[in-house]
Write a protein that holds these residues in place. Sequence first.
Motif, PDB file in Angstrom:
ATOM      1  N   ALA A 145      49.225   7.028  46.874  1.00 12.95           N
ATOM      2  CA  ALA A 145      49.511   6.014  47.933  1.00 12.95           C
ATOM      3  C   ALA A 145      50.136   4.693  47.436  1.00 12.95           C
ATOM      4  N   SER A 146      49.447   4.230  46.219  1.00  6.22           N
ATOM      5  CA  SER A 146      49.969   3.100  45.716  1.00  6.22           C
ATOM      6  C   SER A 146      51.422   3.310  45.203  1.00  6.22           C
ATOM      7  N   ARG A 147      51.738   4.480  44.593  1.00  9.06           N
ATOM      8  CA  ARG A 147      53.033   4.501  44.033  1.00  9.06           C
ATOM      9  C   ARG A 147      54.047   4.698  45.069  1.00  9.06           C
ATOM     10  N   VAL A 148      53.860   5.024  46.232  1.00  9.61           N
ATOM     11  CA  VAL A 148      55.082   5.380  47.194  1.00  9.61           C
ATOM     12  C   VAL A 148      54.712   4.232  48.279  1.00  9.61           C
ATOM     13  N   PRO A 204      61.965  15.128  54.324  1.00  7.99           N
ATOM     14  CA  PRO A 204      62.174  13.551  54.556  1.00  7.99           C
ATOM     15  C   PRO A 204      61.941  12.836  53.532  1.00  7.99           C
ATOM     16  N   ASP A 205      62.552  11.970  53.093  1.00  7.33           N
ATOM     17  CA  ASP A 205      62.809  10.823  51.953  1.00  7.33           C
ATOM     18  C   ASP A 205      61.286  10.604  51.609  1.00  7.33           C
ATOM     19  N   TYR A 250      56.589  11.595  47.428  1.00  9.96           N
ATOM     20  CA  TYR A 250      55.403  12.152  47.130  1.00  9.96           C
ATOM     21  C   TYR A 250      55.428  13.215  45.982  1.00  9.96           C
ATOM     22  N   LEU A 251      56.398  14.117  46.280  1.00  6.49           N
ATOM     23  CA  LEU A 251      56.562  14.988  45.147  1.00  6.49           C
ATOM     24  C   LEU A 251      56.631  14.704  43.948  1.00  6.49           C
ATOM     25  N   LYS A 252      57.884  13.725  43.923  1.00 10.25           N
ATOM     26  CA  LYS A 252      58.287  13.119  42.724  1.00 10.25           C
ATOM     27  C   LYS A 252      56.977  12.152  41.986  1.00 10.25           C
ATOM     28  N   GLU A 302      64.958   0.371  41.315  1.00  8.71           N
ATOM     29  CA  GLU A 302      65.007   0.346  42.833  1.00  8.71           C
ATOM     30  C   GLU A 302      66.352   1.158  43.085  1.00  8.71           C
ATOM     31  N   ASP A 303      67.214   0.495  42.702  1.00 10.40           N
ATOM     32  CA  ASP A 303      68.662   1.504  43.465  1.00 10.40           C
ATOM     33  C   ASP A 303      68.590   2.920  43.156  1.00 10.40           C
ATOM     34  N   ALA A 304      68.125   3.341  42.033  1.00 13.86           N
ATOM     35  CA  ALA A 304      68.124   4.800  41.939  1.00 13.86           C
ATOM     36  C   ALA A 304      67.220   5.391  42.900  1.00 13.86           C
ATOM     37  N   GLU A 305      66.130   4.731  43.149  1.00 15.51           N
ATOM     38  CA  GLU A 305      64.973   5.185  44.399  1.00 15.51           C
ATOM     39  C   GLU A 305      65.916   5.419  45.720  1.00 15.51           C
ATOM     40  N   LEU A 306      66.931   4.267  45.976  1.00 13.39           N
ATOM     41  CA  LEU A 306      67.650   4.561  47.262  1.00 13.39           C
ATOM     42  C   LEU A 306      68.675   5.363  47.043  1.00 13.39           C
ATOM     43  N   LEU A 307      69.446   5.662  45.948  1.00 16.72           N
ATOM     44  CA  LEU A 307      70.518   6.617  45.674  1.00 16.72           C
ATOM     45  C   LEU A 307      70.081   8.110  45.838  1.00 16.72           C
ATOM     46  N   GLU A 308      68.728   8.347  45.245  1.00 17.78           N
ATOM     47  CA  GLU A 308      68.292   9.694  44.838  1.00 17.78           C
ATOM     48  C   GLU A 308      68.144  10.581  46.139  1.00 17.78           C
TER      49      GLU A 308
END
Length: 222
Positions: free
Chosen positions: A34-37, A7-8, A13-15, A102-108
């Motif tokens: 938790a904060s980062r995700v 799942p995304d 979390y792994l990243k 933010e856009d890279a977070e969506l596209l990856e």
Amino acid sequence: MHVSELPDRSQDYLKAIWNIAEHSAGPAPLGELASRVGQKTTTASEAIRRLAEKGLVVQEPYRGVTLTESGRKLAVDMVRRHRLLETFLVRVLGYTWDEVHEDAELLEHSVSDRFMARIDAHLGHPGRDPHGDPIPDAAGHVERIDWISLAAVGEGETVTVEQANDHDPQLLRYLAANGLVPGSQLTVTGPPAAGMLRVAVGEETVMLAEAALGEIRVRRDG
């Protein structure tokens, strides 16, 4: 396992675990994860439990979370996607370095391996992203960089900016406006005072908040 089978949120979390370990060389604290995700600690704990069941992470009580070898391979794949996409958005689509995260977070999460290979080739196999972070190559190798936090630099030292955290757009805009981008030089001209650090960039004086110094990594010259 291919990273697309997760799942995304599990990919996130792994990243995040890998990103934390990149600069701390230790287990990733659950609260920081938790904060980062962007989730509650209880939710993060459950997510980590599921990743542990898949053999991708190990959680050490009172210490934090580390990646297994299998987890590291998947995490590096996500890091490579993110940093290549950020580079593509800046070089090809004209984004500024404060806009891309933010856009890279969506596209990856949605791009294929073939698409990423084409982007990598189109860009000439770049070694760093716009923020100075090393981009893992197709085999998962990552350049090791001898950098330190700007907070560790003393008065009178001249250093070269290597990297800036991509999570704070406001800081990135301020740094770019004052010429503090990867490859630029600065000299610390005095000790921190009133929560600020004074640095010289060429002929200009720039004030940096002490709280931001840990977000900027530099290389000592010479």
